[in-house]
Design a protein around this motif. Structure first.
Motif, PDB file in Angstrom:
ATOM      1  N   TYR A   1      -6.746 -10.641   2.123  1.00  0.00           N
ATOM      2  CA  TYR A   1      -6.864 -10.122   0.754  1.00  0.00           C
ATOM      3  C   TYR A   1      -5.940 -10.872  -0.198  1.00  0.00           C
ATOM      4  O   TYR A   1      -5.347 -10.274  -1.105  1.00  0.00           O
ATOM      5  CB  TYR A   1      -6.551  -8.623   0.744  1.00  0.00           C
TER       6      TYR A   1
ATOM      7  N   ASN B   1     -10.434  -2.821  14.379  1.00  0.00           N
ATOM      8  CA  ASN B   1     -10.091  -3.386  13.085  1.00  0.00           C
ATOM      9  C   ASN B   1      -8.600  -3.311  12.808  1.00  0.00           C
ATOM     10  O   ASN B   1      -8.008  -2.219  12.889  1.00  0.00           O
ATOM     11  CB  ASN B   1     -10.832  -2.604  11.989  1.00  0.00           C
ATOM     12  N   GLU B   2      -8.012  -4.458  12.486  1.00  0.00           N
ATOM     13  CA  GLU B   2      -6.623  -4.556  12.019  1.00  0.00           C
ATOM     14  C   GLU B   2      -5.663  -3.747  12.871  1.00  0.00           C
ATOM     15  O   GLU B   2      -4.946  -2.871  12.385  1.00  0.00           O
ATOM     16  CB  GLU B   2      -6.519  -4.106  10.560  1.00  0.00           C
TER      17      GLU B   2
ATOM     18  N   GLN C   1       0.839  -1.199   0.000  1.00  0.00           N
ATOM     19  CA  GLN C   1       0.000   0.000   0.000  1.00  0.00           C
ATOM     20  C   GLN C   1       0.867   1.239   0.000  1.00  0.00           C
ATOM     21  O   GLN C   1       0.618   2.191  -0.702  1.00  0.00           O
ATOM     22  CB  GLN C   1      -0.891   0.031   1.242  1.00  0.00           C
TER      23      GLN C   1
ATOM     24  N   LYS D   1     -13.585  -1.638  -4.257  1.00  0.00           N
ATOM     25  CA  LYS D   1     -13.833  -3.060  -3.958  1.00  0.00           C
ATOM     26  C   LYS D   1     -15.317  -3.377  -3.818  1.00  0.00           C
ATOM     27  O   LYS D   1     -15.706  -4.489  -3.443  1.00  0.00           O
ATOM     28  CB  LYS D   1     -13.074  -3.471  -2.693  1.00  0.00           C
TER      29      LYS D   1
ATOM     30  N   ASN E   1      -9.237 -10.425   8.550  1.00  0.00           N
ATOM     31  CA  ASN E   1      -9.329  -9.822   7.215  1.00  0.00           C
ATOM     32  C   ASN E   1      -8.238 -10.424   6.349  1.00  0.00           C
ATOM     33  O   ASN E   1      -7.081 -10.477   6.770  1.00  0.00           O
ATOM     34  CB  ASN E   1      -9.105  -8.306   7.298  1.00  0.00           C
TER      35      ASN E   1
ATOM     36  N   PHE F   1     -16.716   3.080  -2.276  1.00  0.00           N
ATOM     37  CA  PHE F   1     -16.864   4.176  -1.312  1.00  0.00           C
ATOM     38  C   PHE F   1     -15.710   5.152  -1.443  1.00  0.00           C
ATOM     39  O   PHE F   1     -14.637   4.816  -1.955  1.00  0.00           O
ATOM     40  CB  PHE F   1     -16.988   3.631   0.126  1.00  0.00           C
TER      41      PHE F   1
ATOM     42  N   GLU G   1     -13.256  -9.602   6.351  1.00  0.00           N
ATOM     43  CA  GLU G   1     -13.036  -8.872   5.093  1.00  0.00           C
ATOM     44  C   GLU G   1     -12.311  -9.759   4.106  1.00  0.00           C
ATOM     45  O   GLU G   1     -11.421 -10.525   4.496  1.00  0.00           O
ATOM     46  CB  GLU G   1     -12.162  -7.623   5.303  1.00  0.00           C
TER      47      GLU G   1
ATOM     48  N   ARG H   1      -7.108   6.577  -2.256  1.00  0.00           N
ATOM     49  CA  ARG H   1      -7.201   5.777  -3.482  1.00  0.00           C
ATOM     50  C   ARG H   1      -7.068   6.688  -4.689  1.00  0.00           C
ATOM     51  O   ARG H   1      -8.061   7.240  -5.184  1.00  0.00           O
ATOM     52  CB  ARG H   1      -8.531   5.023  -3.497  1.00  0.00           C
TER      53      ARG H   1
ATOM     54  N   TYR I   1      -3.781  -7.858  -2.440  1.00  0.00           N
ATOM     55  CA  TYR I   1      -2.586  -7.159  -1.960  1.00  0.00           C
ATOM     56  C   TYR I   1      -1.328  -8.008  -2.097  1.00  0.00           C
ATOM     57  O   TYR I   1      -0.248  -7.487  -2.164  1.00  0.00           O
ATOM     58  CB  TYR I   1      -2.769  -6.708  -0.507  1.00  0.00           C
TER      59      TYR I   1
ATOM     60  N   TRP J   1     -15.479  -7.581   1.567  1.00  0.00           N
ATOM     61  CA  TRP J   1     -15.278  -6.143   1.464  1.00  0.00           C
ATOM     62  C   TRP J   1     -15.504  -5.725   0.030  1.00  0.00           C
ATOM     63  O   TRP J   1     -14.700  -6.077  -0.802  1.00  0.00           O
ATOM     64  CB  TRP J   1     -13.850  -5.804   1.912  1.00  0.00           C
TER      65      TRP J   1
ATOM     66  N   ASP K   1      -9.021   4.518   5.870  1.00  0.00           N
ATOM     67  CA  ASP K   1      -9.337   4.326   4.452  1.00  0.00           C
ATOM     68  C   ASP K   1     -10.814   4.678   4.223  1.00  0.00           C
ATOM     69  O   ASP K   1     -11.572   3.879   3.692  1.00  0.00           O
ATOM     70  CB  ASP K   1      -9.036   2.874   4.045  1.00  0.00           C
TER      71      ASP K   1
ATOM     72  N   HIS L   1     -16.772   1.226   9.775  1.00  0.00           N
ATOM     73  CA  HIS L   1     -15.852   0.763  10.810  1.00  0.00           C
ATOM     74  C   HIS L   1     -16.165   1.518  12.093  1.00  0.00           C
ATOM     75  O   HIS L   1     -15.293   1.814  12.883  1.00  0.00           O
ATOM     76  CB  HIS L   1     -14.409   1.102  10.423  1.00  0.00           C
TER      77      HIS L   1
ATOM     78  N   TYR M   1      -9.145   1.785  14.823  1.00  0.00           N
ATOM     79  CA  TYR M   1      -8.772   1.369  13.478  1.00  0.00           C
ATOM     80  C   TYR M   1      -7.276   1.568  13.285  1.00  0.00           C
ATOM     81  O   TYR M   1      -6.742   2.642  13.585  1.00  0.00           O
ATOM     82  CB  TYR M   1      -9.581   2.233  12.508  1.00  0.00           C
ATOM     83  N   TRP M   2      -6.630   0.502  12.765  1.00  0.00           N
ATOM     84  CA  TRP M   2      -5.202   0.532  12.459  1.00  0.00           C
ATOM     85  C   TRP M   2      -4.351   1.044  13.639  1.00  0.00           C
ATOM     86  O   TRP M   2      -4.315   0.417  14.674  1.00  0.00           O
ATOM     87  CB  TRP M   2      -4.939   1.355  11.187  1.00  0.00           C
TER      88      TRP M   2
ATOM     89  N   ASN N   1     -12.489   3.824  -3.284  1.00  0.00           N
ATOM     90  CA  ASN N   1     -12.092   2.442  -3.054  1.00  0.00           C
ATOM     91  C   ASN N   1     -13.068   1.610  -3.891  1.00  0.00           C
ATOM     92  O   ASN N   1     -14.284   1.676  -3.697  1.00  0.00           O
ATOM     93  CB  ASN N   1     -12.196   2.099  -1.567  1.00  0.00           C
TER      94      ASN N   1
HETATM   95  C1  GCB Z   1      -8.869  -3.334   5.133  1.00  0.00           C
HETATM   96  C2  GCB Z   1      -9.504  -2.320   5.977  1.00  0.00           C
HETATM   97  C3  GCB Z   1     -10.539  -1.535   5.222  1.00  0.00           C
HETATM   98  C4  GCB Z   1      -9.965  -1.125   3.879  1.00  0.00           C
HETATM   99  C5  GCB Z   1      -9.707  -2.384   3.093  1.00  0.00           C
HETATM  100  C6  GCB Z   1      -9.084  -2.104   1.728  1.00  0.00           C
HETATM  101  O1  GCB Z   1      -8.324  -4.291   5.603  1.00  0.00           O
HETATM  102  O2  GCB Z   1     -10.040  -2.876   7.122  1.00  0.00           O
HETATM  103  O3  GCB Z   1     -10.896  -0.417   5.976  1.00  0.00           O
HETATM  104  O4  GCB Z   1     -10.807  -0.272   3.193  1.00  0.00           O
HETATM  105  O5  GCB Z   1      -8.823  -3.187   3.793  1.00  0.00           O
HETATM  106  O6  GCB Z   1      -9.797  -1.836   0.798  1.00  0.00           O
HETATM  107  O7  GCB Z   1      -7.865  -2.154   1.652  1.00  0.00           O
END
Ligand code: GCB
Length: 644
Positions: free
Chosen positions: A512, A451-452, A9, A608, A510, A591, A540, A596, A516, A586, A217, A388, A413-414, A606
């Motif tokens: 991906y 979250n995360e 990222q 997704k 979560n 959104f 997620e 992004r 990612y 997710w 995010d 979130h 968050y984070w 974003n």
């Molecule tokens: C995540 C986050 C979320 C992000 C998503 C992303 O893990 O929890 O808030 O928007 O990934 O799209 O990367």
């Protein structure tokens, strides 16, 4: 652990986001001023709950409010940067009344500059799209009390992020936290029958020591984002109550809970619970501010997805009366399953941001809630993760009425500052406000504390405290947090072994894989496991695609890539361990996110979403919909063969 994701990222954003940061720096530097905001803290009164059910005693203050944009905080500080005295005529909470035409007045309220409340400011005027700072709101209202000796509260559904509230030139108090409600008692001495002047200073500057912190995010929508109302209650009134079913019985069902009055009554009072549809009525004697409730309903239909049965429950003490629609059900993590009304549950979920993408605005109304939950239903969901942060009360009420299960979360968050006691207090406060507002909503089955969050002892202690607090405020639901994954390089089993797993009821993570980290074919050799003997949930998973962009499946941001991602994901899910109880991919819809910045495919979105920003279904929508339909038929996630 620094995940591969963070690294990727970082590189990605480095390439694309410079322009955006340059553009907002000018605003941000002028905003350091806002740090001084907390110098005069006067918190609100204990929260009145079941606001959605108190409409007959409420007066809406929604509508057009005048505004002044004040990036330099001129309405709050003097030129030496000291907070203005309450009666200083230059303070923006004091309406200017020039005595003569020679008087110098450098601000004013003018209907020419107005904003809708509720509503974020960002979508209402082009120049506010990126605005982060202070904006003052003002409106006047008339108010005639209906009851003798009553009390009046001023209630805000939410203001992002800080609010300083002034009525007729007097400060009622302040609130911090952008997604939870707060209220102030309005003293009789302040309230007038005509021309009350209400001023709110709203500031959405991001700070390291806030919850959430600087980095998220999602879009930092500012403003009075939820409804504002005056609520008139008798002098002795029901401030809060909690009713829940103790075991999944349809005969002789035992209900427990409590009622909280605003104060201990002077002499014992009758408190009555009526449920007319069940021909049930019971009176308790209450002689303190809080009384435990315990009673048995001879027969009961249980609330659940597909049968969201709610009963009109009437509660009375003295002259106060609340009626609310309440569903009764049980939920718990038991061994490695989740039991809803005693039956194993599989959660066909989707994550949702509180946003109406087509209008680039925060969602807040009942119609908004129905739109978002309607889209989730079309996808085949029986559950939503409200990410979130706590969403508007209309959302959890709509979920109750539609029979959709809810995961509700605070914005821990984070990388919030886990070492700070002040930050802990902010998080704990939001947790308390979220649970207090919604503990009667049958739809909510999970309170999530974050979250995360990056693993460390300090973080785990912080999160553990929040989990314990959630359990002590509400022992009738699961408590969880979306965890990160320990990607065991080179091995075929990824472990969800975050130490927080020992404290949550539902181990949620979560992932991906294929977005990612490499391409979706990675899923073919990957398996998942957790050392905890608890139910396992994927909170997620997802990939980005720009609606209408078609290419081969190796091409990032094409709908074909997203389809490939979901196909590989679903194949992989066929190998999930037995404790896997569902997922909330997710995300429902594209959104807004300032992070992004791909100029072709993202442009501040974003991508997704399974729905585009215009509400169009992307091709991957139909892959997940088909899968969820299969599950709905069979009752559990099928060990499917490879997706065609
Ligand atoms: C995540 C986050 C979320 C992000 C998503 C992303 O893990 O929890 O808030 O928007 O990934 O799209 O990367």
């Amino acid at each position: 652990m620094i995940s591969w994701r963070t690294a990727i990222q970082g590189a990605f954003q480095g390439a694309f986001s410079l322009g955006f940061f340059l553009c907002i720096c000018a605003v941000a530097s002028g905003q350091q001023a806002a740090q001084g905001l907390t110098q005069q803290v006067k918190e609100g009164a204990p929260l009145l709950t079941d606001i959605g059910a108190r409409q007959s005693s409420s007066t809406s203050l929604n509508g057009k409010w005048d505004f002044i944009v004040d990036p330099y905080e001129t309405g709050f500080f003097d030129y030496r940067y000291k907070e203005l005295a309450q009666n200083n005529p230059s303070a923006y909470w004091n309406s200017p009344h020039p005595k003569s035409k020679s008087d110098l007045v450098e601000f004013g309220w003018n209907h020419k500059y107005s904003l809708d409340v509720p509503g974020d400011w960002n979508h209402q005027k082009d120049q506010f799209l990126y605005y982060e700072g202070t904006l003052w709101y003002e409106r006047s209202f008339d108010f005639q009390k209906k009851l003798n000796g009553s009390k009046v509260y001023l209630y805000f559904g939410a203001v992002n992020y800080r609010a300083d509230v002034y009525l007729n030139g007097h400060k009622l108090g302040q609130h911090e936290g952008g997604f939870t409600p707060f209220n102030f008692e309005v003293p009789d001495s302040l309230l007038k029958a005509k021309d009350n002047n209400l001023v709110v200073r709203v500031n959405n500057t991001r700070h390291k020591d806030d919850v959430p912190t600087l980095n998220t995010d999602w879009w930092n929508y500012g403003g009075i984002t939820r409804s504002v109302q005056l609520i008139e209650v008798p002098e002795l009134f029901i401030r809060d109550f909690f009713l829940h079913l103790t075991a999944p019985a349809t005969k002789n069902a035992r209900i427990k809970g409590y009622v909280k009055l605003n104060r201990a009554p002077d002499k014992p009072q009758k408190f009555t619970v009526n449920i007319a549809a069940l021909h049930f009525s019971k009176t308790f004697i209450v002689n303190s501010a809080q009384t435990a409730l315990d009673f048995t309903l001879p027969s009961l239909e249980l609330w659940q997805p597909g049968h969201p049965k709610r009963y009109q429950v009437e509660l009375m003490v003295g002259t106060d009366r609340i009626t609310d629609k309440i569903g009764f059900r049980t939920v718990k993590a038991s061994g490695n399953k989740v039991l809803l009304n005693g039956q194993p549950l599989f959660m066909r979920g989707i994550a949702i941001h509180e946003e109406i993408p087509g209008e680039m605005r925060r969602a807040w109304s009942a119609a908004d809630a129905l739109q978002l939950l309607g889209q989730a239903r079309e996808l085949g969901c029986n559950m939503v993760r409200l990410a979130h942060y706590p969403h508007d009360e209309t959302m959890t009420r709509a979920a109750d009425s539609l029979g959709i299960l809810v995961w509700s979360e605070i914005p821990v968050y984070w990388t919030i500052d886990f070492s700070s006691q002040a930050v802990y207090k902010k998080a704990a406060r939001q947790l308390k406000e979220m649970i207090t507002r919604d503990h009667n909503r049958a739809s909510i089955i999970v309170w999530s504390v974050g979250n995360e969050t990056p693993v460390s002892k300090t973080r785990t202690d912080f999160m553990h405290r929040l989990i314990s607090m959630a359990h002590s405020l509400d022992s009738t639901r699961m408590v969880s947090a979306a965890l990160e994954v320990n990607y065991n390089a080179g091995k075929n089993v990824n472990m969800i072994d975050d130490p927080l797993g020992q404290f949550v009821d539902l181990v949620a993570f979560n992932e991906y894989l294929g977005w990612y980290g490499g391409t979706p074919d990675k899923c073919r050799t990957t398996n998942w496991a957790t050392p905890y003997n608890k139910p396992l949930f994927i909170s997620e998973t997802g990939a980005g695609a720009t609606y209408g962009f078609h290419a081969d499946s190796l091409t990032r941001f094409s709908e074909e890539y997203q389809v490939w991602y979901y196909k590989e994901l679903l194949d992989m899910l066929g190998r999930m361990p037995d404790n896997w109880v569902g997922m909330s991919p997710w995300v429902l819809a594209d959104f807004r996110s300032p992070k992004r910045n791909n100029p072709v495919y993202q442009e501040g979105w974003n991508r997704k979403g399974l729905y585009s920003d215009q509400g169009k279904k992307k091709a991957a929508f139909f892959i997940l919909q088909k899968y969820y339909r299969q599950i709905e038929k069979s009752g559990w996630a099928p060990k499917i063969k490879k997706q065609p």
